[in-house]
Scaffold this motif. Structure first.
Motif, PDB file in Angstrom:
ATOM      1  N   ALA A 108       0.815  -1.224   0.000  1.00  0.00           N
ATOM      2  CA  ALA A 108       0.000   0.000   0.000  1.00  0.00           C
ATOM      3  C   ALA A 108       0.843   1.266   0.000  1.00  0.00           C
ATOM      4  O   ALA A 108       0.551   2.221   0.710  1.00  0.00           O
ATOM      5  CB  ALA A 108      -0.969  -0.003   1.175  1.00  0.00           C
ATOM      6  N   TRP A 110       3.103   4.249  -2.410  1.00  0.00           N
ATOM      7  CA  TRP A 110       3.403   4.848  -3.712  1.00  0.00           C
ATOM      8  C   TRP A 110       4.902   4.779  -3.962  1.00  0.00           C
ATOM      9  O   TRP A 110       5.706   4.972  -3.046  1.00  0.00           O
ATOM     10  CB  TRP A 110       2.959   6.307  -3.753  1.00  0.00           C
ATOM     11  CG  TRP A 110       1.479   6.472  -3.847  1.00  0.00           C
ATOM     12  CD1 TRP A 110       0.626   6.809  -2.834  1.00  0.00           C
ATOM     13  CD2 TRP A 110       0.674   6.315  -5.017  1.00  0.00           C
ATOM     14  NE1 TRP A 110      -0.666   6.861  -3.304  1.00  0.00           N
ATOM     15  CE2 TRP A 110      -0.662   6.568  -4.642  1.00  0.00           C
ATOM     16  CE3 TRP A 110       0.952   5.985  -6.330  1.00  0.00           C
ATOM     17  CZ2 TRP A 110      -1.718   6.496  -5.548  1.00  0.00           C
ATOM     18  CZ3 TRP A 110      -0.096   5.915  -7.230  1.00  0.00           C
ATOM     19  CH2 TRP A 110      -1.409   6.176  -6.831  1.00  0.00           C
ATOM     20  N   ARG A 128       1.717   2.101  -7.386  1.00  0.00           N
ATOM     21  CA  ARG A 128       1.401   1.786  -5.990  1.00  0.00           C
ATOM     22  C   ARG A 128       1.238   0.282  -5.826  1.00  0.00           C
ATOM     23  O   ARG A 128       0.637  -0.377  -6.671  1.00  0.00           O
ATOM     24  CB  ARG A 128       0.116   2.484  -5.591  1.00  0.00           C
ATOM     25  CG  ARG A 128      -0.197   2.365  -4.125  1.00  0.00           C
ATOM     26  CD  ARG A 128      -1.402   3.186  -3.757  1.00  0.00           C
ATOM     27  NE  ARG A 128      -1.611   3.115  -2.324  1.00  0.00           N
ATOM     28  CZ  ARG A 128      -2.531   3.775  -1.688  1.00  0.00           C
ATOM     29  NH1 ARG A 128      -3.352   4.561  -2.351  1.00  0.00           N
ATOM     30  NH2 ARG A 128      -2.650   3.660  -0.395  1.00  0.00           N
ATOM     31  N   LEU A 140     -12.369   2.138  -1.323  1.00  0.00           N
ATOM     32  CA  LEU A 140     -11.528   1.837  -2.469  1.00  0.00           C
ATOM     33  C   LEU A 140     -12.135   2.516  -3.682  1.00  0.00           C
ATOM     34  O   LEU A 140     -13.281   2.267  -4.034  1.00  0.00           O
ATOM     35  CB  LEU A 140     -11.463   0.322  -2.683  1.00  0.00           C
ATOM     36  CG  LEU A 140     -10.534  -0.179  -3.777  1.00  0.00           C
ATOM     37  CD1 LEU A 140      -9.083   0.161  -3.441  1.00  0.00           C
ATOM     38  CD2 LEU A 140     -10.684  -1.690  -3.932  1.00  0.00           C
ATOM     39  N   GLN A 165      -7.230  10.529  -8.982  1.00  0.00           N
ATOM     40  CA  GLN A 165      -6.348   9.677  -8.180  1.00  0.00           C
ATOM     41  C   GLN A 165      -7.061   8.442  -7.634  1.00  0.00           C
ATOM     42  O   GLN A 165      -7.117   8.212  -6.429  1.00  0.00           O
ATOM     43  CB  GLN A 165      -5.711  10.475  -7.048  1.00  0.00           C
ATOM     44  CG  GLN A 165      -4.823  11.577  -7.537  1.00  0.00           C
ATOM     45  CD  GLN A 165      -4.066  12.268  -6.422  1.00  0.00           C
ATOM     46  OE1 GLN A 165      -4.209  11.963  -5.253  1.00  0.00           O
ATOM     47  NE2 GLN A 165      -3.234  13.207  -6.806  1.00  0.00           N
ATOM     48  N   ASP A 167      -7.637   4.515  -6.612  1.00  0.00           N
ATOM     49  CA  ASP A 167      -6.744   3.512  -6.025  1.00  0.00           C
ATOM     50  C   ASP A 167      -6.383   2.429  -7.043  1.00  0.00           C
ATOM     51  O   ASP A 167      -5.331   1.811  -6.954  1.00  0.00           O
ATOM     52  CB  ASP A 167      -7.416   2.855  -4.810  1.00  0.00           C
ATOM     53  CG  ASP A 167      -7.662   3.852  -3.697  1.00  0.00           C
ATOM     54  OD1 ASP A 167      -6.683   4.471  -3.241  1.00  0.00           O
ATOM     55  OD2 ASP A 167      -8.826   4.021  -3.289  1.00  0.00           O
TER      56      ASP A 167
END
Length: 189
Positions: A108, A110, A128, A140, A165, A167
């Motif tokens: 989890a 970046w 990521r 999520l 952005q 996930d």
């Protein structure tokens, strides 16, 4: 051969064997950006991702050769905190594509990545890793994309999707177009 010359040659040979392969290989003299097709990442796991690029080589001799592409993964966009780095072959039999399967990353999180060939450096990518098993986030955000025909224009939706952005982005695939690409695609945008 005198003792001094022997020791100098031995020192050079020992030094050359400790250098990374890219330092002693002949990088190609590039006429254009070899990373013009872009870079990508995907298939996240809790401890890794897959990095991808494909070289664009202009000269016939370069197209026949295998090239050693360097890659770096860092915690920061300036690449001051390198996490992993290495080399991967770009084989002519595979269209000079480069496929790097990373392991040993934190879940989890970046990461920033880039590729290098000779003096050329790709744009910086960001990827990521997946959450650890059993450590699902409260929310999520998933985006999906599907069929697009590249010669019909620029896709502002991708810029918007990146700004959101998410996930995870799922690409649901493309289909084979039933009609030929027009000779002049500039009027289609």
């Amino acid at each position: 051969m005198d003792r001094r010359a022997f020791l100098q040659n031995a020192a050079c040979a020992a030094t050359a064997s400790t250098l990374p392969r890219w330092a002693w290989s002949n990088p190609p003299a590039l006429q254009s950006n070899p990373f013009a097709l872009g870079i990508a990442s995907g298939d996240p796991t809790p401890d890794g991702v897959v990095l991808w690029t494909r070289l664009v080589l202009a000269q016939p001799a370069q197209m026949q050769a295998t090239h050693t592409v360097r890659w770096e993964v860092a915690h920061d966009a300036r690449f001051a905190q390198i996490v992993q780095k290495g080399e991967a072959p770009a084989l002519p039999q595979l269209g000079h594509s480069v496929h790097v399967e990373l392991r040993g990353l934190q879940p989890a999180r970046w990461y920033h990545y880039r590729f290098m060939l000779g003096d050329a450096v790709s744009t910086e990518g960001r990827t990521r890793t997946a959450p650890a098993a059993g450590d699902m986030p409260d929310a999520l955000r998933i985006a999906f994309a599907s069929c697009q025909r590249w010669e019909h224009g620029h896709y502002a939706a991708w810029r918007h999707l990146a700004a959101e952005q998410p996930d995870l982005v799922l690409f649901l695939g493309d289909y084979i177009y039933e009609y030929a690409t027009p000779k002049n695609t500039s009027d289609l945008a």
